[in-house]
Write an enzyme that holds these catalytic residues in place. Sequence first.
Site, PDB file in Angstrom:
ATOM      1  N   GLN A 253       0.958  -1.369  -0.066  1.00 32.09           N
ATOM      2  CA  GLN A 253      -0.262   0.113   0.064  1.00 32.09           C
ATOM      3  C   GLN A 253       0.697   1.271   0.147  1.00 32.09           C
ATOM      4  O   GLN A 253       2.015   1.237   0.703  1.00 32.09           O
ATOM      5  CB  GLN A 253      -0.622   0.072   1.187  1.00 32.09           C
ATOM      6  CG  GLN A 253      -2.042  -1.147   1.380  1.00 32.09           C
ATOM      7  CD  GLN A 253      -2.995  -0.880   0.205  1.00 32.09           C
ATOM      8  OE1 GLN A 253      -3.280   0.244  -0.103  1.00 32.09           O
ATOM      9  NE2 GLN A 253      -3.827  -1.982  -0.049  1.00 32.09           N
ATOM     10  N   GLU A 306      -1.996 -16.276  -4.810  1.00 28.05           N
ATOM     11  CA  GLU A 306      -1.706 -15.162  -5.760  1.00 28.05           C
ATOM     12  C   GLU A 306      -0.757 -15.554  -6.972  1.00 28.05           C
ATOM     13  O   GLU A 306      -0.089 -16.571  -6.870  1.00 28.05           O
ATOM     14  CB  GLU A 306      -0.722 -14.324  -4.773  1.00 28.05           C
ATOM     15  CG  GLU A 306       0.228 -13.283  -5.226  1.00 28.05           C
ATOM     16  CD  GLU A 306      -0.452 -12.097  -5.926  1.00 28.05           C
ATOM     17  OE1 GLU A 306      -0.224 -11.943  -7.072  1.00 28.05           O
ATOM     18  OE2 GLU A 306      -1.498 -11.619  -5.369  1.00 28.05           O
ATOM     19  N   ASP A 358      -8.877  -9.598  -2.285  1.00 28.98           N
ATOM     20  CA  ASP A 358      -8.631  -8.248  -2.454  1.00 28.98           C
ATOM     21  C   ASP A 358      -8.015  -8.177  -3.917  1.00 28.98           C
ATOM     22  O   ASP A 358      -7.100  -7.911  -4.203  1.00 28.98           O
ATOM     23  CB  ASP A 358      -7.364  -8.073  -1.439  1.00 28.98           C
ATOM     24  CG  ASP A 358      -6.780  -6.595  -1.660  1.00 28.98           C
ATOM     25  OD1 ASP A 358      -7.561  -5.744  -2.190  1.00 28.98           O
ATOM     26  OD2 ASP A 358      -5.719  -6.484  -1.257  1.00 28.98           O
ATOM     27  N   CYS A 385     -10.789  -1.607  -4.290  1.00 23.88           N
ATOM     28  CA  CYS A 385     -10.222  -0.300  -4.550  1.00 23.88           C
ATOM     29  C   CYS A 385     -10.854   0.354  -5.549  1.00 23.88           C
ATOM     30  O   CYS A 385     -10.353   1.651  -5.791  1.00 23.88           O
ATOM     31  CB  CYS A 385      -8.752  -0.531  -4.850  1.00 23.88           C
ATOM     32  SG  CYS A 385      -8.478  -1.403  -6.143  1.00 23.88           S
TER      33      CYS A 385
END
Length: 427
Positions: A253, A306, A358, A385
């Site tokens: 982030q 991931e 996410d 986001c």
Amino acid sequence: MQSGDVIDLDVTGVAHGGVFVARHEGRVVFVPDALPGERIRARVTEVKKSFARAEALEVLDAASDRRAHVWSQADISVAPEQRPGGADFGYIALPAQRALKARVLREAFERFAGGPVDVDVLGPEEVLGADHPDVRGTVEGTGYRTRVSLHVDAEGRIGPFAARSHTVIPVASHPLATPEIEAVALALRSAPEGRVDLVQPEDGGMRTIRRPAKPPRGRGRRPQPRTPQPEPEIVTQRVGEREFQLDAGGFWQVHRAAAATLDRAVRNALGELSSDAWHLDLYGGVGLFAAALGDLAGHARLTTVESDERATAHAEHNLAEFGAEAVTARVDRFLSRLSHQASLFDREMLTRGVTLLDPPRSGAGREVVEGIGDLGPSRVVYVACDPVALARDVGYFRGVGYDLQGVSAFDLFPNSHHVEAVAVLVR
């Protein structure tokens, strides 16, 4: 109305993407650098059948929430093509920015998720406290970026892109960056065409990562031999008492307080977890949210997924104490494989567990949502986001048997239109 026309507009609303809404001759006009309630002068840049786009040139009647831009080079007094991007809400008072972001989120849910949502947008200081070490010095929405990407054009100019273009704009300041990042950014004098990433990890030292542009592929061009790349430098980020290992150029982030803010929000959203369950962390990066799952679920089975191989390797290291499984795979393919291979016992464990995701700005999409729905976790925690992608995916989740329990939202990109949200869905 045609491209190039200069028109006066009465701005009535805000839309997703940092633009505002007006009407002219019966057609919706989207324009940045404005505020609801203002009258502005604008130049039309694009005309479609049902809408048009314009660029703001002058404020004729200003709203009370307009202020001097935090980045003077991006002010409306500067020619539109010379305004750097990245701080598109910098002329709006901070409380009004957050109110506008909440409005965009609420309207996205009304349009795409099948119903409204009651949500306020909180700053990190409201979640962690103004005295938190990662918050101090950032409460005005400046000085927070620990990661900045600059572009280098063919003429050697270094800077951000102009708003909504790929023109490099040399600048005299970087008000959203930490002072250390800003100092290095302004000291750069030369770099190969491409991009320069500036990173300031937990140790405070500066890393400069040069990413030269790839040569264009031409017909008849011989493939060039691959140049061996050095091993990426590994840095450490801390959230609370926990440390996370990652590549210096890997994803983390950008706001100094963002990881701690989202960690707190996710833990609140997760609540009590069963230790007799299988919990999934999708699009897991280096394991920030999987660590929250591990802390709360004890000795439960935990898998993080991931697509980036380097990030997965770091996740395996960062989550070693939990015995977590770190899988390198695309999420859609992982879910498809799991759906076909899971035993009845696995499925029972998954239904007692939580799936956390996410996804990137584009969202998870229908296929991933349906894959999660097929596994049937008791709860889904979705970190987003992009408000429209989140609302669309919540609509998909409702279609596979999940209800929205609540949404929290956070201003982790102050002085820009971006907003982070955490949604909880229950089966």
